[in-house]
Write a protein that holds these residues in place. Structure first.
Motif, PDB file in Angstrom:
ATOM      1  N   GLY A   1     -11.557  16.627   9.170  1.00 62.40           N
ATOM      2  CA  GLY A   1     -10.533  16.721  10.196  1.00 62.40           C
ATOM      3  C   GLY A   1     -10.481  15.573  11.179  1.00 62.40           C
ATOM      4  N   LEU A   2     -11.167  14.479  10.902  1.00 63.06           N
ATOM      5  CA  LEU A   2     -11.189  13.336  11.809  1.00 63.06           C
ATOM      6  C   LEU A   2      -9.779  12.787  12.009  1.00 63.06           C
ATOM      7  CD1 LEU A   2     -13.004  11.175  13.330  1.00 63.06           C
ATOM      8  CD2 LEU A   2     -12.723   9.803  11.251  1.00 63.06           C
ATOM      9  N   PRO A   3      -9.322  12.617  13.260  1.00 64.62           N
ATOM     10  CA  PRO A   3      -8.011  12.006  13.484  1.00 64.62           C
ATOM     11  C   PRO A   3      -8.024  10.525  13.098  1.00 64.62           C
ATOM     12  CG  PRO A   3      -8.725  13.243  15.421  1.00 64.62           C
ATOM     13  CD  PRO A   3      -9.912  13.109  14.522  1.00 64.62           C
ATOM     14  N   VAL A   4      -7.070  10.140  12.271  1.00 59.17           N
ATOM     15  CA  VAL A   4      -6.890   8.737  11.893  1.00 59.17           C
ATOM     16  C   VAL A   4      -5.565   8.278  12.491  1.00 59.17           C
ATOM     17  CG1 VAL A   4      -6.614   7.095   9.997  1.00 59.17           C
ATOM     18  CG2 VAL A   4      -8.253   8.981   9.786  1.00 59.17           C
ATOM     19  N   ARG A   5      -5.627   7.227  13.298  1.00 55.78           N
ATOM     20  CA  ARG A   5      -4.467   6.741  14.041  1.00 55.78           C
ATOM     21  C   ARG A   5      -4.297   5.255  13.767  1.00 55.78           C
ATOM     22  NH1 ARG A   5      -5.303   5.380  20.324  1.00 55.78           N
ATOM     23  NH2 ARG A   5      -7.079   4.435  19.271  1.00 55.78           N
ATOM     24  N   ASP A   6      -3.152   4.882  13.179  1.00 58.43           N
ATOM     25  CA  ASP A   6      -2.857   3.479  12.903  1.00 58.43           C
ATOM     26  C   ASP A   6      -1.721   3.012  13.797  1.00 58.43           C
ATOM     27  OD1 ASP A   6      -4.710   3.185  10.655  1.00 58.43           O
ATOM     28  OD2 ASP A   6      -3.345   4.519   9.591  1.00 58.43           O
ATOM     29  N   VAL A   7      -1.803   1.765  14.234  1.00 52.79           N
ATOM     30  CA  VAL A   7      -0.791   1.169  15.104  1.00 52.79           C
ATOM     31  C   VAL A   7      -0.252  -0.063  14.388  1.00 52.79           C
ATOM     32  CG1 VAL A   7      -0.309   0.237  17.396  1.00 52.79           C
ATOM     33  CG2 VAL A   7      -2.078   1.994  17.105  1.00 52.79           C
ATOM     34  N   VAL A   8       1.034  -0.035  14.044  1.00 48.00           N
ATOM     35  CA  VAL A   8       1.621  -1.108  13.241  1.00 48.00           C
ATOM     36  C   VAL A   8       2.970  -1.497  13.828  1.00 48.00           C
ATOM     37  CG1 VAL A   8       0.468  -0.207  11.185  1.00 48.00           C
ATOM     38  CG2 VAL A   8       2.835   0.453  11.659  1.00 48.00           C
ATOM     39  N   PRO A   9       3.446  -2.719  13.558  1.00 48.95           N
ATOM     40  CA  PRO A   9       4.803  -3.062  13.980  1.00 48.95           C
ATOM     41  C   PRO A   9       5.800  -2.072  13.385  1.00 48.95           C
ATOM     42  CG  PRO A   9       3.613  -5.033  13.289  1.00 48.95           C
ATOM     43  CD  PRO A   9       2.758  -3.856  12.909  1.00 48.95           C
ATOM     44  N   GLU A  10       6.712  -1.590  14.203  1.00 50.55           N
ATOM     45  CA  GLU A  10       7.673  -0.579  13.767  1.00 50.55           C
ATOM     46  C   GLU A  10       8.372  -0.980  12.482  1.00 50.55           C
ATOM     47  OE1 GLU A  10       9.532   2.715  13.379  1.00 50.55           O
ATOM     48  OE2 GLU A  10       8.520   2.550  15.316  1.00 50.55           O
ATOM     49  N   ALA A  11       8.717  -2.247  12.359  1.00 44.20           N
ATOM     50  CA  ALA A  11       9.470  -2.708  11.193  1.00 44.20           C
ATOM     51  C   ALA A  11       8.623  -2.758   9.923  1.00 44.20           C
ATOM     52  CB  ALA A  11      10.061  -4.090  11.472  1.00 44.20           C
ATOM     53  N   ASP A  12       7.296  -2.647  10.047  1.00 44.35           N
ATOM     54  CA  ASP A  12       6.405  -2.828   8.891  1.00 44.35           C
ATOM     55  C   ASP A  12       5.780  -1.540   8.392  1.00 44.35           C
ATOM     56  OD1 ASP A  12       6.770  -5.609   8.903  1.00 44.35           O
ATOM     57  OD2 ASP A  12       5.189  -5.873  10.403  1.00 44.35           O
ATOM     58  N   ARG A  13       6.155  -0.411   8.954  1.00 44.00           N
ATOM     59  CA  ARG A  13       5.437   0.821   8.625  1.00 44.00           C
ATOM     60  C   ARG A  13       5.520   1.150   7.133  1.00 44.00           C
ATOM     61  NH1 ARG A  13       8.014   5.243  12.422  1.00 44.00           N
ATOM     62  NH2 ARG A  13       6.532   6.550  11.266  1.00 44.00           N
TER      63      ARG A  13
ATOM     64  N   VAL B   1       5.979  -0.972   4.445  1.00 44.06           N
ATOM     65  CA  VAL B   1       5.244  -1.908   3.593  1.00 44.06           C
ATOM     66  C   VAL B   1       3.736  -1.773   3.778  1.00 44.06           C
ATOM     67  CG1 VAL B   1       5.241  -3.856   5.227  1.00 44.06           C
ATOM     68  CG2 VAL B   1       5.207  -4.292   2.766  1.00 44.06           C
ATOM     69  N   LEU B   2       3.308  -1.310   4.952  1.00 40.93           N
ATOM     70  CA  LEU B   2       1.874  -1.179   5.216  1.00 40.93           C
ATOM     71  C   LEU B   2       1.298   0.178   4.829  1.00 40.93           C
ATOM     72  CD1 LEU B   2       1.743  -2.946   8.700  1.00 40.93           C
ATOM     73  CD2 LEU B   2       0.951  -3.863   6.507  1.00 40.93           C
ATOM     74  N   GLU B   3       2.136   1.164   4.636  1.00 44.32           N
ATOM     75  CA  GLU B   3       1.674   2.518   4.364  1.00 44.32           C
ATOM     76  C   GLU B   3       0.711   2.609   3.182  1.00 44.32           C
ATOM     77  OE1 GLU B   3       0.811   6.452   4.313  1.00 44.32           O
ATOM     78  OE2 GLU B   3       1.610   5.240   5.956  1.00 44.32           O
ATOM     79  N   PRO B   4       0.968   1.930   2.035  1.00 48.40           N
ATOM     80  CA  PRO B   4       0.009   2.056   0.922  1.00 48.40           C
ATOM     81  C   PRO B   4      -1.411   1.616   1.299  1.00 48.40           C
ATOM     82  CG  PRO B   4       2.072   1.112   0.158  1.00 48.40           C
ATOM     83  CD  PRO B   4       2.154   1.145   1.647  1.00 48.40           C
ATOM     84  N   TRP B   5      -1.519   0.638   2.190  1.00 51.51           N
ATOM     85  CA  TRP B   5      -2.847   0.205   2.621  1.00 51.51           C
ATOM     86  C   TRP B   5      -3.456   1.209   3.599  1.00 51.51           C
ATOM     87  CZ3 TRP B   5      -4.707  -3.368  -0.336  1.00 51.51           C
ATOM     88  CH2 TRP B   5      -3.866  -4.317  -0.910  1.00 51.51           C
TER      89      TRP B   5
END
Length: 489
Positions: free
Chosen positions: A243-255, A257-261
């Protein structure tokens, strides 16, 4: 110095007129004391960083952001415990303008000495007492080339390692003094601010068109690991192991293309936990910035990555994934267990490189045996250029320190490989788990690691570590008599 108790009438007078009297007395105090020196705690590699006389317990940092081309208005509040009587308090701080300062609510005189901000309290701080320091200042991101604020395409991020936190806020800028952190970041409408730890509040003022974002760490942190991101960002959440919260912060326009990583992080967390134990913090995630830094950075709970690592053609996927694991491994090695001195950096980078290499080996793309043999071949050259793993060469006179050399990465991972060969895989794995469990949320050094490994091995490994960590030449690799180091030039 011992403080003389004040008569009751004098205490009443100071309560009524304390701030005014204190302000009037500052000039007298400054006139009595000699000019302040820049201080340090004597770290071999950064002798002028850190300050004696106090232990920081907590930082409360407030920043008001307008644009990346303007200084941020800021206030730094420090809660500390004095370890000796203090007539002055030295803080590490540069690249900002101080407008005022208070110590325990009373105005304090302030001046610069080298890269120190030196405060003279209205009255001395007694040893063992708690002290509250407030500094109103600016924090200037312009022209930063040596760490601190990093300018991104849409805002700012922080990269404070190794010695750059004091270019952002006043602090005791040495990893040996970990503290709790609270961040309050005020931004214009349309921007998102994120910092280490958990978000505890978001206050919008529609009339002003601004928002204040508040974050708080749940574990102590070294100043070099502080992170604040400001930009047009998407904050993406998912669940990690247990249940560990995982929080990613990415440029809005890149969400997209970055999701698979980003989707790989929960499995990488599980992989690390299988080897060294439970993840030590309140959350984890990647901060991916549109910036060119030339590095990735393990800021606590929110590792900083260049966008280009994930979007540049030519980087094989196994390489990108192993770099992600490198920064993740630092959350155990370097973040929860923090080096006592900068000469102990090999414990951070050697371990992160070790797990990076072990992960790549598991993907079947770059075997651990091959990588360590290649490192062995070059190890003498690395030692000649940068010093042995636990005694990096100091900076040449007048030159900045180039601390992050190959010897502290693969050269230090090579020493861990040698340890595993020397004491056996099972004992080595017990060492790793004990190291992060016994020193969680604390600092530790090379001598501590040597003692723990010796205990687990059931014999004194001092000589083994002396050769591997401090020797000018690379020792023979246990069980690999055919391995040869190339001659240094």
């Amino acid at each position: 110095m011992q403080l003389t108790p004040r008569p009751a009438a004098d205490r009443v007078l100071r309560r009524l007129r304390g701030p005014a009297l204190a302000a009037a007395s500052l000039g007298l105090v400054a006139a009595v004391l000699p000019p302040p020196p820049a201080l340090g705690i004597g770290d071999r590699l950064f002798p002028e960083l850190g300050n004696p006389g106090y232990d920081v317990l907590a930082y409360d940092l407030s920043f008001r952001y307008t644009s990346a081309t303007q200084p941020l208005d800021a206030t730094t509040v420090i809660e500390a415990r004095a370890t000796e009587d203090l007539e002055r308090i030295n803080l590490d701080f540069t690249r900002g303008t101080v407008s005022s300062a208070e110590v325990d609510g009373l105005p304090a005189a302030f001046e610069s000495a080298g890269e120190d901000l030196v405060l003279t309290p209205a009255r001395p701080v007694p040893a063992h007492g708690l002290v509250r320091i407030t500094v109103h200042h600016t924090s200037d991101p312009r022209g930063a080339k040596d760490g601190g604020w990093v300018t991104t395409e849409d805002g700012l991020a922080m990269a404070n390692q190794a010695d750059a936190a004091h270019r952002v806020f006043p602090c005791n800028d040495h990893p040996s003094d970990k503290a709790m952190f609270t961040f309050r970041i005020n931004t214009p409408e349309g921007l998102t601010a994120v910092a280490n730890g958990i978000r505890t509040g978001t206050a919008r003022r529609a009339a002003a068109g601004r928002t204040t974002w508040t974050y708080r760490s749940l574990h102590p942190m070294a100043t070099e690991l502080a992170q604040v991101s400001i930009g047009r960002s998407a904050v993406l959440t998912r669940e990690g192991p247990h249940g560990l919260p995982v929080r990613d912060v990415v440029p809005e326009a890149d969400r997209a293309v970055l999701e698979p990583w980003l989707a790989k992080t929960p499995a990488q967390l599980e992989w690390m936990e299988e080897r060294v134990g439970r993840y030590p913090f309140e959350n984890y995630g990647l901060l991916i910035a549109r910036a060119k830094t030339g590095f990735e950075l393990e800021t606590q709970t929110l590792s900083l990555f260049e966008r280009g690592l994930f979007t540049t053609p030519g980087y094989p996927s196994w390489y990108v994934e192993s770099v992600m694991v490198h920064e993740l491994a630092h959350q155990w090695f370097g973040n929860t267990v923090t080096p006592r001195t900068w000469s102990d950096l090999w414990l951070n980078e050697g371990h992160a490189t070790w797990y990076e290499a072990l992960y790549a080996d598991g993907l079947g793309k770059y075997s651990l045996e091959r990588r360590m043999r290649e490192a062995y071949e070059r190890s003498d050259q690395w030692r000649a250029a940068g010093g042995p793993p636990a005694r990096p060469k100091e900076a040449a006179p007048g030159q900045p320190l180039s601390l992050f050399r190959p010897v502290v990465y693969d050269g230090s991972a090579l020493a861990l490989f040698a340890l595993r060969e020397e004491i056996g895989r099972a004992a080595f794995e017990r060492v790793e788990r004990r190291w992060v469990a016994e020193h969680r949320d604390a600092t530790a050094g090379t001598a501590d690691f040597v003692a723990l490994a010796s205990d687990e091995a059931g014999r004194d490994l001092t000589g083994f570590f002396q050769d591997w960590l401090y020797g000018a030449r690379t020792p023979a690799m246990p069980g690999r008599p055919d391995w040869k180091a190339a001659k240094s030039v």
